[in-house]
Design a protein around this motif. Structure first.
Motif, PDB file in Angstrom:
ATOM      1  N   LYS A 206      -0.130 -10.003 -16.006  1.00 15.73           N
ATOM      2  CA  LYS A 206      -0.823  -8.710 -15.875  1.00 15.73           C
ATOM      3  C   LYS A 206      -0.313  -7.922 -14.678  1.00 15.73           C
ATOM      4  O   LYS A 206      -0.065  -6.727 -14.765  1.00 15.73           O
ATOM      5  N   TRP A 207      -0.154  -8.591 -13.530  1.00 17.13           N
ATOM      6  CA  TRP A 207       0.395  -7.938 -12.343  1.00 17.13           C
ATOM      7  C   TRP A 207       1.144  -8.932 -11.491  1.00 17.13           C
ATOM      8  O   TRP A 207       0.838 -10.122 -11.459  1.00 17.13           O
ATOM      9  N   ILE A 208       2.145  -8.425 -10.784  1.00 18.47           N
ATOM     10  CA  ILE A 208       2.953  -9.233  -9.877  1.00 18.47           C
ATOM     11  C   ILE A 208       3.090  -8.463  -8.571  1.00 18.47           C
ATOM     12  O   ILE A 208       3.380  -7.260  -8.575  1.00 18.47           O
ATOM     13  N   LYS A 209       2.892  -9.156  -7.452  1.00 20.45           N
ATOM     14  CA  LYS A 209       3.081  -8.519  -6.158  1.00 20.45           C
ATOM     15  C   LYS A 209       3.533  -9.556  -5.144  1.00 20.45           C
ATOM     16  O   LYS A 209       3.292 -10.757  -5.316  1.00 20.45           O
ATOM     17  N   ASP A 210       4.201  -9.095  -4.085  1.00 19.91           N
ATOM     18  CA  ASP A 210       4.481 -10.002  -2.992  1.00 19.91           C
ATOM     19  C   ASP A 210       3.245 -10.068  -2.087  1.00 19.91           C
ATOM     20  O   ASP A 210       2.229  -9.412  -2.332  1.00 19.91           O
ATOM     21  N   LYS A 211       3.325 -10.851  -1.034  1.00 14.26           N
ATOM     22  CA  LYS A 211       2.119 -11.144  -0.260  1.00 14.26           C
ATOM     23  C   LYS A 211       1.605  -9.952   0.536  1.00 14.26           C
ATOM     24  O   LYS A 211       0.419  -9.880   0.859  1.00 14.26           O
ATOM     25  N   LYS A 212       2.470  -8.993   0.882  1.00 11.03           N
ATOM     26  CA  LYS A 212       2.040  -7.878   1.722  1.00 11.03           C
ATOM     27  C   LYS A 212       1.860  -6.566   0.959  1.00 11.03           C
ATOM     28  O   LYS A 212       1.234  -5.638   1.472  1.00 11.03           O
ATOM     29  N   SER A 213       2.404  -6.460  -0.209  1.00  9.03           N
ATOM     30  CA  SER A 213       2.155  -5.272  -1.025  1.00  9.03           C
ATOM     31  C   SER A 213       0.732  -5.312  -1.578  1.00  9.03           C
ATOM     32  O   SER A 213       0.090  -6.367  -1.624  1.00  9.03           O
ATOM     33  N   LYS A 214       0.234  -4.145  -2.006  1.00  6.75           N
ATOM     34  CA  LYS A 214      -1.144  -4.054  -2.456  1.00  6.75           C
ATOM     35  C   LYS A 214      -1.227  -3.513  -3.872  1.00  6.75           C
ATOM     36  O   LYS A 214      -0.595  -2.510  -4.200  1.00  6.75           O
ATOM     37  N   ILE A 215      -2.010  -4.187  -4.687  1.00  2.31           N
ATOM     38  CA  ILE A 215      -2.421  -3.666  -5.986  1.00  2.31           C
ATOM     39  C   ILE A 215      -3.939  -3.636  -5.991  1.00  2.31           C
ATOM     40  O   ILE A 215      -4.592  -4.650  -5.749  1.00  2.31           O
ATOM     41  N   ILE A 216      -4.511  -2.458  -6.244  1.00  2.00           N
ATOM     42  CA  ILE A 216      -5.959  -2.288  -6.268  1.00  2.00           C
ATOM     43  C   ILE A 216      -6.350  -1.837  -7.667  1.00  2.00           C
ATOM     44  O   ILE A 216      -5.919  -0.785  -8.139  1.00  2.00           O
ATOM     45  N   VAL A 217      -7.151  -2.651  -8.340  1.00  6.88           N
ATOM     46  CA  VAL A 217      -7.512  -2.405  -9.732  1.00  6.88           C
ATOM     47  C   VAL A 217      -9.004  -2.113  -9.821  1.00  6.88           C
ATOM     48  O   VAL A 217      -9.834  -2.970  -9.482  1.00  6.88           O
ATOM     49  N   ASN A 218      -9.344  -0.913 -10.250  1.00  5.24           N
ATOM     50  CA  ASN A 218     -10.745  -0.498 -10.329  1.00  5.24           C
ATOM     51  C   ASN A 218     -11.482  -0.806  -9.024  1.00  5.24           C
ATOM     52  O   ASN A 218     -12.568  -1.394  -9.014  1.00  5.24           O
ATOM     53  N   ASN A 219     -10.835  -0.433  -7.914  1.00  3.12           N
ATOM     54  CA  ASN A 219     -11.379  -0.552  -6.553  1.00  3.12           C
ATOM     55  C   ASN A 219     -11.431  -1.991  -6.025  1.00  3.12           C
ATOM     56  O   ASN A 219     -11.981  -2.222  -4.940  1.00  3.12           O
ATOM     57  N   ILE A 220     -10.851  -2.939  -6.751  1.00  7.23           N
ATOM     58  CA  ILE A 220     -10.843  -4.343  -6.304  1.00  7.23           C
ATOM     59  C   ILE A 220      -9.403  -4.768  -6.028  1.00  7.23           C
ATOM     60  O   ILE A 220      -8.550  -4.708  -6.919  1.00  7.23           O
ATOM     61  N   PRO A 221      -9.090  -5.229  -4.806  1.00  7.49           N
ATOM     62  CA  PRO A 221      -7.723  -5.668  -4.497  1.00  7.49           C
ATOM     63  C   PRO A 221      -7.349  -6.934  -5.256  1.00  7.49           C
ATOM     64  O   PRO A 221      -8.168  -7.844  -5.436  1.00  7.49           O
ATOM     65  N   VAL A 222      -6.104  -6.990  -5.717  1.00  6.71           N
ATOM     66  CA  VAL A 222      -5.558  -8.217  -6.298  1.00  6.71           C
ATOM     67  C   VAL A 222      -5.128  -9.120  -5.153  1.00  6.71           C
ATOM     68  O   VAL A 222      -4.321  -8.724  -4.308  1.00  6.71           O
TER      69      VAL A 222
END
Length: 233
Positions: A206-222
């Motif tokens: 569904k989502w991929i990120k490194d440790k310092k990048s940010k993904i925020i989904v419906n106001n909730i951080p991944v």
């Protein structure tokens, strides 16, 4: 151009005038075949450098250059247009500002839209059979995305290298990696991707990120990050 005799393309550079292309079909182009001997590198079949451009109801088909259209340090609007059977990137935007509205991408062998250092809004657009990324934002880009659909493609919305991407009303089906954020170039910061109101089906991760990048989904951080985000993408 023609199927067995590809044409070159167009370059408009260093003009304050507004260029308009509308109600036009552009096909069988390969860009500048003598690029290495040019004063500067020309990547697209249609190129705008340091100028202003509007594209409306233009169909790009069977394009064989590195980019179907390349826009560099310019202001632009691309509306009601399509890109099909593109052998590399469809749209490449570098250090420019503008909007992309009601544009369709089909059978693109690399990225559908690739941004570097740009501020752009994307609305009401459709992507299918894109071999790399639907939308790739890099080098401190700021991108707003709403009401897009993606089908049967590799990666969806990507934010990297200090970029900020805000997206809403996303509909993906068969996009293997719908969302990702990471750092690719060490001289830039990490990526930020905000997602609201999405519907995704038939994906691998569904989502991929490194440790310092940010993904925020419906106001909730991944919270989960990986050291290998770039290699996975």
């Amino acid at each position: 151009g023609e199927k067995n005799n590809l044409g070159g393309g167009i370059l408009i550079s260093d003009s304050k005038e507004l260029s308009k292309i509308q109600n036009t079909k552009i096909s069988y182009l390969a860009g500048n075949k003598n690029n290495l001997n040019s004063e500067f590198l020309i990547f697209g079949s249609i190129n705008f450098h340091q100028t202003n451009v509007e594209i409306n109801n233009v169909n790009f088909e069977n394009i064989y250059s590195e980019d179907a259209i390349n826009i560099f340090r310019s202001s632009f609007k691309i509306n009601n247009s399509s890109y099909s059977n593109i052998q590399s990137d469809a749209i490449d935007i570098d250090f420019s500002n503008g909007e992309i509205n009601s544009v369709k991408f089909e059978n693109v062998k690399n990225d559908a839209i690739d941004f570097s250092g740009s501020e752009v809004s994307i609305y009401n657009s459709h992507f299918s059979n894109v071999s790399d990324k639907l939308i790739s934002a890099g080098e401190n880009s700021k991108i707003n995305i709403s009401k897009i659909k993606g089908l049967n493609s590799h990666a969806g919305i990507i934010s990297k290298d200090g970029s900020e991407v805000y997206s809403s009303d996303i509909d993906f089906n068969g996009v293997a990696i719908p969302f990702a954020a990471y750092q690719k170039k060490k001289e830039y910061n990490h990526g930020l991707l905000v997602v609201k109101n999405y519907d995704i089906n038939n994906f691998s991760a569904k989502w991929i990120k490194d440790k310092k990048s940010k993904i925020i989904v419906n106001n909730i951080p991944v919270e989960i990050g990986t050291k290998n985000a770039l290699s996975i993408i």
